[in-house]
Structures are given as C-alpha cells and as structure tokens.
Design an enzyme around this catalytic site. Sequence first.
Site, PDB file in Angstrom:
ATOM      1  N   HIS A   1      -6.742   4.684   6.450  1.00 26.89           N
ATOM      2  CA  HIS A   1      -5.940   4.328   5.274  1.00 26.89           C
ATOM      3  C   HIS A   1      -5.131   5.512   4.767  1.00 26.89           C
ATOM      4  O   HIS A   1      -4.034   5.323   4.225  1.00 26.89           O
ATOM      5  CB  HIS A   1      -6.851   3.791   4.164  1.00 26.89           C
ATOM      6  CG  HIS A   1      -6.112   3.106   3.058  1.00 26.89           C
ATOM      7  ND1 HIS A   1      -5.320   1.994   3.265  1.00 26.89           N
ATOM      8  CD2 HIS A   1      -6.026   3.388   1.724  1.00 26.89           C
ATOM      9  CE1 HIS A   1      -4.790   1.615   2.120  1.00 26.89           C
ATOM     10  NE2 HIS A   1      -5.187   2.438   1.173  1.00 26.89           N
TER      11      HIS A   1
ATOM     12  N   MET B   1      -2.997  -7.179   6.361  1.00 25.14           N
ATOM     13  CA  MET B   1      -4.046  -7.885   5.621  1.00 25.14           C
ATOM     14  C   MET B   1      -3.548  -8.477   4.310  1.00 25.14           C
ATOM     15  O   MET B   1      -4.330  -8.655   3.380  1.00 25.14           O
ATOM     16  CB  MET B   1      -5.206  -6.921   5.356  1.00 25.14           C
ATOM     17  CG  MET B   1      -5.716  -6.200   6.582  1.00 25.14           C
ATOM     18  SD  MET B   1      -6.855  -4.858   6.151  1.00 25.14           S
ATOM     19  CE  MET B   1      -6.968  -3.979   7.711  1.00 25.14           C
ATOM     20  N   SER B   2      -2.257  -8.785   4.220  1.00 24.25           N
ATOM     21  CA  SER B   2      -1.710  -9.309   2.955  1.00 24.25           C
ATOM     22  C   SER B   2      -0.496 -10.174   3.235  1.00 24.25           C
ATOM     23  O   SER B   2      -0.296 -10.651   4.359  1.00 24.25           O
ATOM     24  CB  SER B   2      -1.314  -8.142   2.038  1.00 24.25           C
ATOM     25  OG  SER B   2      -0.217  -7.419   2.597  1.00 24.25           O
TER      26      SER B   2
ATOM     27  N   HIS C   1      -2.682   1.136  -4.861  1.00 26.16           N
ATOM     28  CA  HIS C   1      -2.241  -0.050  -5.587  1.00 26.16           C
ATOM     29  C   HIS C   1      -2.485   0.190  -7.084  1.00 26.16           C
ATOM     30  O   HIS C   1      -3.628   0.167  -7.549  1.00 26.16           O
ATOM     31  CB  HIS C   1      -3.005  -1.289  -5.116  1.00 26.16           C
ATOM     32  CG  HIS C   1      -2.648  -1.719  -3.722  1.00 26.16           C
ATOM     33  ND1 HIS C   1      -1.779  -2.761  -3.462  1.00 26.16           N
ATOM     34  CD2 HIS C   1      -3.017  -1.215  -2.523  1.00 26.16           C
ATOM     35  CE1 HIS C   1      -1.649  -2.892  -2.144  1.00 26.16           C
ATOM     36  NE2 HIS C   1      -2.396  -1.961  -1.555  1.00 26.16           N
TER      37      HIS C   1
ATOM     38  N   HIS D   1      -6.359  -8.393  -2.614  1.00 28.31           N
ATOM     39  CA  HIS D   1      -6.522  -8.825  -1.227  1.00 28.31           C
ATOM     40  C   HIS D   1      -7.755  -9.708  -1.067  1.00 28.31           C
ATOM     41  O   HIS D   1      -8.726  -9.578  -1.810  1.00 28.31           O
ATOM     42  CB  HIS D   1      -6.661  -7.623  -0.287  1.00 28.31           C
ATOM     43  CG  HIS D   1      -5.543  -6.643  -0.345  1.00 28.31           C
ATOM     44  ND1 HIS D   1      -5.443  -5.697  -1.350  1.00 28.31           N
ATOM     45  CD2 HIS D   1      -4.477  -6.453   0.470  1.00 28.31           C
ATOM     46  CE1 HIS D   1      -4.366  -4.959  -1.136  1.00 28.31           C
ATOM     47  NE2 HIS D   1      -3.758  -5.395  -0.048  1.00 28.31           N
TER      48      HIS D   1
ATOM     49  N   SER E   1       0.827  -1.207   0.000  1.00 31.13           N
ATOM     50  CA  SER E   1       0.000   0.000   0.000  1.00 31.13           C
ATOM     51  C   SER E   1       0.863   1.259   0.000  1.00 31.13           C
ATOM     52  O   SER E   1       1.709   1.447   0.867  1.00 31.13           O
ATOM     53  CB  SER E   1      -0.908   0.036   1.231  1.00 31.13           C
ATOM     54  OG  SER E   1      -1.862  -0.993   1.174  1.00 31.13           O
TER      55      SER E   1
ATOM     56  N   ALA F   1       2.514  -2.534   4.046  1.00 31.63           N
ATOM     57  CA  ALA F   1       2.293  -1.564   5.113  1.00 31.63           C
ATOM     58  C   ALA F   1       1.624  -2.306   6.255  1.00 31.63           C
ATOM     59  O   ALA F   1       0.700  -3.088   6.033  1.00 31.63           O
ATOM     60  CB  ALA F   1       1.406  -0.428   4.618  1.00 31.63           C
TER      61      ALA F   1
ATOM     62  N   TYR G   1      -9.909  -9.441   1.281  1.00 31.68           N
ATOM     63  CA  TYR G   1     -11.065  -8.633   1.696  1.00 31.68           C
ATOM     64  C   TYR G   1     -11.765  -7.943   0.530  1.00 31.68           C
ATOM     65  O   TYR G   1     -12.893  -7.465   0.680  1.00 31.68           O
ATOM     66  CB  TYR G   1     -10.677  -7.613   2.764  1.00 31.68           C
ATOM     67  CG  TYR G   1      -9.666  -6.569   2.349  1.00 31.68           C
ATOM     68  CD1 TYR G   1     -10.000  -5.524   1.490  1.00 31.68           C
ATOM     69  CD2 TYR G   1      -8.368  -6.612   2.834  1.00 31.68           C
ATOM     70  CE1 TYR G   1      -9.079  -4.566   1.117  1.00 31.68           C
ATOM     71  CE2 TYR G   1      -7.431  -5.662   2.483  1.00 31.68           C
ATOM     72  CZ  TYR G   1      -7.788  -4.636   1.630  1.00 31.68           C
ATOM     73  OH  TYR G   1      -6.866  -3.687   1.267  1.00 31.68           O
ATOM     74  N   GLU G   2     -11.118  -7.897  -0.631  1.00 36.34           N
ATOM     75  CA  GLU G   2     -11.773  -7.306  -1.803  1.00 36.34           C
ATOM     76  C   GLU G   2     -12.791  -8.259  -2.427  1.00 36.34           C
ATOM     77  O   GLU G   2     -13.500  -7.886  -3.359  1.00 36.34           O
ATOM     78  CB  GLU G   2     -10.726  -6.928  -2.847  1.00 36.34           C
ATOM     79  CG  GLU G   2      -9.797  -5.814  -2.414  1.00 36.34           C
ATOM     80  CD  GLU G   2      -8.716  -5.551  -3.443  1.00 36.34           C
ATOM     81  OE1 GLU G   2      -9.012  -4.872  -4.438  1.00 36.34           O
ATOM     82  OE2 GLU G   2      -7.575  -6.035  -3.248  1.00 36.34           O
TER      83      GLU G   2
ATOM     84  N   ASN H   1       1.568   2.696  11.045  1.00 34.58           N
ATOM     85  CA  ASN H   1       0.772   3.221  12.156  1.00 34.58           C
ATOM     86  C   ASN H   1       1.035   2.370  13.401  1.00 34.58           C
ATOM     87  O   ASN H   1       1.342   1.176  13.294  1.00 34.58           O
ATOM     88  CB  ASN H   1      -0.725   3.220  11.830  1.00 34.58           C
ATOM     89  CG  ASN H   1      -1.273   1.830  11.591  1.00 34.58           C
ATOM     90  OD1 ASN H   1      -0.985   1.205  10.569  1.00 34.58           O
ATOM     91  ND2 ASN H   1      -2.054   1.333  12.532  1.00 34.58           N
TER      92      ASN H   1
END
Length: 314
Positions: free
Chosen positions: A284, A226-227, A65, A89, A33, A119, A91-92, A250
């Site tokens: 994000h 998440m990846s 992306h 991903h 990301s 990230a 989640y997509e 973060n």
Amino acid sequence: MATTIESIREAVAGLKNLLPADFKPEIGIIGGSGLSALEDAVEQPKWEVPYGKIKGFPVSTVPGHAGKLVFGHVGSEKTMTVMMAGRAHYYEGHELQTATFPIRVLALLGMKTLIVTNAAGGLNSTYKVGDVVVLHDHINFAGLSGVNPLRGPNLDDFGPRFIALSDAYDLELRRAAHLAWKALSKDRPKQMAMHEGVYAFVGGPNYETRAECRMLSTLGADLVGMSTVPEIIVARHSGVRVLAMSLVTNAVVMDPGPRGDAILLAESNETELSDMLKEGKANHEEVLEASRNAAQEIKNLIVKIVEVEASKNR
C-alpha cells in the site's frame, strides 16, 4: 442494514442545513487512495463536512482516505462541485449498500455527473506506473457471485429493478477526458500516458496472486482494484452520468514465479529464496507514493474536464 429512501433524505436534509441555500452541486468527484489531494481543485469559498458528521455515511479506515465531503466551485466556469475525499470499501466490513450510500445522497442533492478516480494495479503490459486509464467497461467479480449494491428491495425513487450497464461509462465524458488530456500536453510529464481499458473489481483487501492476475488478464481486464464498480452501479441506477479513471500505481506480478523443485536443484540459500518471491510484490505504501506523485496532474486533468463539460452548457 438496507438503505431506505427515508435514510437518504435525512442525510440530504442534514447536508442542506450546512450549505448555502443556493448551492446545488452538479458534479461529484471521488478521490481514490492517495488522491485526497484532489480537493485542491475545489476553490474557495468551500465547505468541508467529515463523513462522521453525516448520518448514515460510512467512515473510511484506510490510510490515504481523508474521509470528508468538500463542497465548492471548480474550473473557470465556477461549476458547483462536491468532492468525496476518500471512500469506504467492502473489505473494511461495510455492506455495499452502506459503502455506496454517499452516491445516493449526492444524487438526491443534485449531482448529475460523477467523476470517479482510483488507484489500480496494471494488468496490461503496455501500462506503466503513473499512466492514467479511462475506463470503458468493467468485470464485477463480486457482483457475479451476488455481492451487489442493488441487492435487496429496489429503491424505485432512483431507478428500475433491472438496469443495463452496457452504457455505464459515458462516451461523451470519455471524449472530454481525452480532449482535456491533449489540451494539457504541454504541462504534463512526458512519461505519463492515457489509455482506455477494462477494470476488474475484486473484494480485497489482499492483493491478488500471480495466478489470479493471469486469469483476470486472460478474461480481458487491463486493471484490477478494490473499489469504483459498486459506486458506478449505484450512480447509473440513480441516473447519474459516469466518468471513471484509474491511476496505475503498481504493475502486477503475473510471472508464475520460481518452482520449488527448480530452486532445490539450484541450492539457493534462504535469503535468495525470499528475494525471488519478493520481486514485484505489491504494497500500500507503493500505491500511496505513486498517487501522491501524480496527484497534481490528475487534479489538472479533472479541472479541465469539468471546464470542457461546463463550456457546452453556456
């Protein structure tokens, strides 16, 4: 739909028609990301292919992306490289076999080493935003519950039914990363640090709750994202060496937060109550900004790693 060797070969054939006959990428790079700017590491002449033009490739819908393959040369040794500018991903809405389809294609195209970036949220209290973490292990929460890119018929052309992942993160490549980091120390912002740590893969797309972050930290995770883990599993199943690095974008919130009964006693107003909960809240835009700020340093690091590896094969 299950990935088949035929669908992978079809995508490989299509890509070969778009590349010079003698171009065989040895190194693959995945830009996480906000890190699609890493494509600047790939020197001219280079060839770009949008994911949408490759049969079977999933197209990312996430800001930050770019969604294309960039082929070219990297480093002083002109190592033939392919970069994935962005990823798909789970989640997509992509099945993990679909999300990791590009790894199968690039492995069949000739990729021997994969450098993965992402990230991530920092669970380890010693990590600061902007730090780089070389992964030496992971916790695959989705996989432990059965959501695994190797689920279904095994692709015997790539690897065995059951693979060990205790050696997933190549030690020689990790050493190369640390050597490269040291070599670049004079040109790097002094506030950036490199660590090694454990990455926890979660499904997303929501950021984790305070309690979930405390649980992950207690279980030994230094980062959460998440990846990456599905790509690493498929790369290892395909016999590809892996180096994975997270950029801490973060610091996650693990403090239990204010209690309702305590707040009522304090007679705080509505605005004050809202501000209490917003402290440290992830978003994000924050992730993308941190990635953009560190992109040049990450690019320089990856180029140096590729050069260190290439120098051993002279």
